[in-house]
Design an enzyme around this catalytic site. Structure first.
Site, PDB file in Angstrom:
ATOM      1  N   LYS A 190       0.842  -1.202   0.000  1.00 20.82           N
ATOM      2  CA  LYS A 190       0.000   0.000   0.000  1.00 20.82           C
ATOM      3  C   LYS A 190       0.880   1.255   0.000  1.00 20.82           C
ATOM      4  O   LYS A 190       0.658   2.183  -0.760  1.00 20.82           O
ATOM      5  CB  LYS A 190      -0.930  -0.023   1.217  1.00 20.82           C
ATOM      6  CG  LYS A 190      -1.868   1.153   1.253  1.00 20.82           C
ATOM      7  CD  LYS A 190      -2.855   1.078   2.399  1.00 20.82           C
ATOM      8  CE  LYS A 190      -3.676   2.365   2.416  1.00 20.82           C
ATOM      9  NZ  LYS A 190      -4.579   2.462   3.554  1.00 20.82           N
ATOM     10  N   GLU A 196      10.592  -4.963   4.217  1.00 20.93           N
ATOM     11  CA  GLU A 196      10.656  -6.365   3.797  1.00 20.93           C
ATOM     12  C   GLU A 196      10.322  -6.502   2.305  1.00 20.93           C
ATOM     13  O   GLU A 196      11.007  -7.195   1.548  1.00 20.93           O
ATOM     14  CB  GLU A 196       9.646  -7.209   4.598  1.00 20.93           C
ATOM     15  CG  GLU A 196       9.965  -7.345   6.071  1.00 20.93           C
ATOM     16  CD  GLU A 196       9.324  -6.257   6.933  1.00 20.93           C
ATOM     17  OE1 GLU A 196       9.082  -5.145   6.406  1.00 20.93           O
ATOM     18  OE2 GLU A 196       9.074  -6.522   8.112  1.00 20.93           O
ATOM     19  N   GLY A 249      -4.844  -1.811   4.860  1.00 25.75           N
ATOM     20  CA  GLY A 249      -4.002  -2.935   4.431  1.00 25.75           C
ATOM     21  C   GLY A 249      -4.644  -4.287   4.694  1.00 25.75           C
ATOM     22  O   GLY A 249      -4.723  -5.141   3.809  1.00 25.75           O
ATOM     23  N   ARG A 250      -5.161  -4.489   5.906  1.00 24.22           N
ATOM     24  CA  ARG A 250      -5.711  -5.813   6.243  1.00 24.22           C
ATOM     25  C   ARG A 250      -7.116  -6.020   5.686  1.00 24.22           C
ATOM     26  O   ARG A 250      -7.728  -7.053   5.906  1.00 24.22           O
ATOM     27  CB  ARG A 250      -5.656  -6.045   7.748  1.00 24.22           C
ATOM     28  CG  ARG A 250      -6.290  -4.958   8.588  1.00 24.22           C
ATOM     29  CD  ARG A 250      -5.938  -5.093  10.066  1.00 24.22           C
ATOM     30  NE  ARG A 250      -6.382  -3.951  10.843  1.00 24.22           N
ATOM     31  CZ  ARG A 250      -5.717  -2.808  10.967  1.00 24.22           C
ATOM     32  NH1 ARG A 250      -4.575  -2.655  10.340  1.00 24.22           N
ATOM     33  NH2 ARG A 250      -6.176  -1.824  11.712  1.00 24.22           N
ATOM     34  N   GLU A 335      -4.577  -6.906  14.811  1.00 23.55           N
ATOM     35  CA  GLU A 335      -4.079  -5.592  14.388  1.00 23.55           C
ATOM     36  C   GLU A 335      -5.218  -4.561  14.453  1.00 23.55           C
ATOM     37  O   GLU A 335      -4.984  -3.381  14.696  1.00 23.55           O
ATOM     38  CB  GLU A 335      -3.493  -5.660  12.966  1.00 23.55           C
ATOM     39  CG  GLU A 335      -2.633  -4.447  12.624  1.00 23.55           C
ATOM     40  CD  GLU A 335      -1.794  -4.620  11.361  1.00 23.55           C
ATOM     41  OE1 GLU A 335      -0.582  -4.854  11.472  1.00 23.55           O
ATOM     42  OE2 GLU A 335      -2.361  -4.519  10.265  1.00 23.55           O
ATOM     43  N   HIS A 366      -4.888 -33.696  17.642  1.00 26.09           N
ATOM     44  CA  HIS A 366      -3.805 -34.548  18.150  1.00 26.09           C
ATOM     45  C   HIS A 366      -2.679 -33.722  18.736  1.00 26.09           C
ATOM     46  O   HIS A 366      -1.574 -34.206  18.927  1.00 26.09           O
ATOM     47  CB  HIS A 366      -3.303 -35.449  17.019  1.00 26.09           C
ATOM     48  CG  HIS A 366      -4.389 -36.319  16.476  1.00 26.09           C
ATOM     49  ND1 HIS A 366      -4.691 -37.554  16.993  1.00 26.09           N
ATOM     50  CD2 HIS A 366      -5.301 -36.087  15.498  1.00 26.09           C
ATOM     51  CE1 HIS A 366      -5.724 -38.069  16.341  1.00 26.09           C
ATOM     52  NE2 HIS A 366      -6.115 -37.188  15.421  1.00 26.09           N
ATOM     53  N   LYS A 477       9.617  -0.874  14.374  1.00 22.78           N
ATOM     54  CA  LYS A 477      10.204  -0.539  13.062  1.00 22.78           C
ATOM     55  C   LYS A 477      11.201   0.600  13.231  1.00 22.78           C
ATOM     56  O   LYS A 477      12.288   0.577  12.653  1.00 22.78           O
ATOM     57  CB  LYS A 477       9.107  -0.085  12.087  1.00 22.78           C
ATOM     58  CG  LYS A 477       8.173  -1.167  11.610  1.00 22.78           C
ATOM     59  CD  LYS A 477       7.240  -0.577  10.536  1.00 22.78           C
ATOM     60  CE  LYS A 477       6.016  -1.424  10.292  1.00 22.78           C
ATOM     61  NZ  LYS A 477       5.030  -0.812   9.415  1.00 22.78           N
TER      62      LYS A 477
HETATM   63  O1  LIG Z   1       1.119  -2.733   2.256  1.00 17.78           O
HETATM   64  P1  LIG Z   1       2.239  -2.164   3.018  1.00 17.78           P
HETATM   65  O2  LIG Z   1       2.215  -0.674   3.030  1.00 17.78           O
HETATM   66  O3  LIG Z   1       3.553  -2.697   2.530  1.00 17.78           O
HETATM   67  O4  LIG Z   1       2.075  -2.598   4.520  1.00 17.78           O
HETATM   68  C1  LIG Z   1       2.131  -3.937   4.896  1.00 17.78           C
HETATM   69  C2  LIG Z   1       1.580  -4.173   6.268  1.00 17.78           C
HETATM   70  O5  LIG Z   1       2.320  -3.441   7.225  1.00 17.78           O
HETATM   71  C3  LIG Z   1       1.461  -2.948   8.254  1.00 17.78           C
HETATM   72  O6  LIG Z   1       1.369  -1.583   8.106  1.00 17.78           O
HETATM   73  C4  LIG Z   1       1.961  -3.307   9.620  1.00 17.78           C
HETATM   74  O7  LIG Z   1       3.314  -3.076   9.752  1.00 17.78           O
HETATM   75  C5  LIG Z   1       0.131  -3.633   7.978  1.00 17.78           C
HETATM   76  O8  LIG Z   1      -0.950  -2.946   8.492  1.00 17.78           O
HETATM   77  C6  LIG Z   1       0.153  -3.746   6.498  1.00 17.78           C
HETATM   78  O9  LIG Z   1      -0.779  -4.666   6.036  1.00 17.78           O
END
Ligand SMILES: O=P(O)(O)OC[C@H]1O[C@](O)(CO)[C@@H](O)[C@@H]1O
Length: 504
Positions: A190, A196, A249-250, A335, A366, A477
């Site tokens: 987003k 990452e 995002g979620r 979240e 199990h 972060k």
């Molecule tokens: O889509 P982006 O901006 O890479 O964010 C990834 C994820 O990181 C977060 O902001 C949490 O660190 C989530 O809410 C989001 O889904």
């Protein structure tokens, strides 16, 4: 302005209501089952094995009125700024056609572009694409991963890998499997700044370059609400699929973030997913609270979390295709509602989001079910099962799966006395909810996921929380950035020693 004294009264009233024995509830009321069942879009929600009864439902209805549930729900669908801490509207439902007209039209335009790109790729305009390497994390990975894993495992259209972890081992696995000349790199973020994702995307480009791919950026699609950043990074404007800032995002799998699912399922499948979600949106908007599946589920959640003080809730998918559902729900629920202050900044009353955990049945039976049946913690359990089998083997497989699912719910509630041998006694009276899908179609999965979204939102409203920010993820972060920049300086002795030992 909400009447906080009235809201506090509602909670006191809820706490004061006697908690009956589950077995007694069925004995006393021959009609308990139909009163605690909701059917919608081929999904059957059975809340009858929970401790809620008439008095608690009435009290929750009063609480819903006191927190202005209907006003908040209408405000979300109208596109008002209900994410007040970030100054944003909350418009994932517009992606499914439910929301204010302008936002729905904008979402449709984004979808039109997305569909065109699906067609273009299918027609071979980007070369012969066999593999989709989707890099993203959190909401930019969990939703698409769930969709592809649940619905497209046999579709055979593309081989899809959703890579999220910054640990290079994750992307190396995909690289070993894929041919870079026939791979579409999908960068989903987003913000288009997430460490990452950007690191994984850069490594994927390098991998293509090293393999002699002539124009690696020509094989990149960006899914983002920050197109300028994607252009800066090197993606051509024609291959950027945008979505609105007001889609969290979620909550974003319905937007262009769902692109790998649209490719893997085909456009018709993706559209059916959106239609299923829209059907659940309409149900959530219009069904009376008693007959409203997300609302009833939130009442159950609030009851166990705030009245019974259960700290966790467990979700078990009795269907291998839904094995990623618990991790998807962890982000959605924790979240969204793992907060300590209300939307107005004042402290919350009692616990907020329960800790969501779970797994798949029958595997979990199990492993962790011992604790559910005989442990000291009361864990409200949610079972999800599908009537139609996902496999083509001997029907005994699916029958055994379903029989076990239903047996677990019965055993948790029924229990078994054994005065002579306490180690073999089961207390019973343990709650569960069962969600039974007729079939795991895109439409049904869309409805199921939308159900969870609205349940999470309803929980937030009942607790007066803003479910749509996530500032809790920022501090870690920031510290990571500071360590990268300045090394082991100014931290506590434990952290400094770890950095020095592992990173030098
Ligand atoms: O889509 P982006 O901006 O890479 O964010 C990834 C994820 O990181 C977060 O902001 C949490 O660190 C989530 O809410 C989001 O889904």
């Amino acid at each position: 302005m909400l009447d906080q004294a009235k809201i506090a009264d509602c909670w006191s009233q809820l706490k004061g209501i006697a908690v009956p024995d589950l077995r007694g509830l069925f004995e006393e009321d021959a009609d308990r089952l139909p009163k605690h069942l909701v059917e919608e879009s081929g999904l059957r929600f059975d809340f009858s094995k929970t401790h809620l009864w008439e008095a608690s439902l009435v009290a929750f209805e009063e609480l819903a009125a006191a927190v202005d549930f209907t006003g908040m729900r209408a405000a979300m669908f109208a596109g008002e700024v209900i994410n007040t801490t970030e100054g944003r509207a909350v418009e994932h439902t517009a992606e499914r056609g439910e929301g204010n007209a302008e936002s729905v039209a904008a979402a449709r335009e984004h979808q039109r572009r997305m569909r065109t790109l699906v067609d273009v790729i299918e027609a071979g305009a980007l070369g012969e694409i066999r593999h989709i390497l989707h890099v993203g994390i959190g909401g930019s990975a969990l939703g698409p991963d769930l969709l592809v894993d649940a619905l497209a495992r046999d579709a055979g259209r593309y081989d899809v890998a959703i890579v999220s972890n910054v640990d290079g081992v994750a992307i190396e696995e995909a690289m070993a499997r894929f041919d870079p000349h026939h791979t579409l790199l999908v960068v989903a973020s987003k913000t288009f700044t997430t460490t990452e994702t950007m690191l994984n995307a850069a490594s994927a480009i390098e991998w293509m370059q090293e393999a002699g791919v002539e124009d690696p950026y020509g094989q990149v699609i960006a899914l983002t609400a920050s197109p300028d950043k994607a252009i800066e990074w090197g993606v051509d404007e024609t291959r950027i699929l945008g979505f609105s800032e007001s889609v969290g995002g979620r909550y974003s799998l319905w937007s262009s973030i769902g692109f790998p699912a649209a490719l893997a399922l085909g456009w018709d499948g993706f559209e059916a997913l959106l239609e299923g979600a829209a059907a659940m949106d309409r149900h959530f908007r219009h069904a009376p609270l008693r007959e409203n599946a997300p609302v009833r589920a939130a009442f159950v959640d609030q009851f166990y979390s705030r009245v019974m003080l259960c700290q966790t809730r467990a979700v078990f998918a009795y269907d291998e295709r839904l094995r990623l559902l618990p991790s998807y729900l962890q982000q959605l629920e924790m979240e969204s509602n793992g907060k300590s202050v209300k939307a107005d900044g004042t402290p919350t009353y009692g616990h907020t989001a329960a800790i969501t955990w779970g797994g798949v049945g029958t595997d979990a039976q199990h492993a962790v079910f011992q604790l559910l049946h005989q442990g000291t913690h009361i864990v409200p359990v949610e079972f999800i099962a599908v009537t139609e089998a996902g496999d083509a083997l001997d029907p005994a497989h699916h029958q055994t799966l379903l029989v076990n699912c239903f047996a677990q719910g019965a055993a948790l509630m029924q229990g078994r006395e054994n005065a002579a041998d306490p180690a073999r006694a089961y207390p019973g009276n343990r709650p569960s909810t069962t969600i039974l899908l007729d079939a795991l179609t895109p439409h049904a999965l869309g409805a199921l996921i939308a159900f969870y979204e609205h349940r999470t939102f309803t929980n937030g409203i009942l607790m007066q929380i803003n479910s749509f920010d996530q500032f809790g993820v920022e501090l870690g972060k920031e510290i990571a950035r500071s360590i990268e920049k300045d090394g082991a300086r100014g931290f506590d002795p434990s952290t400094m020693a770890l950095i020095e030992r592992a990173l030098g």
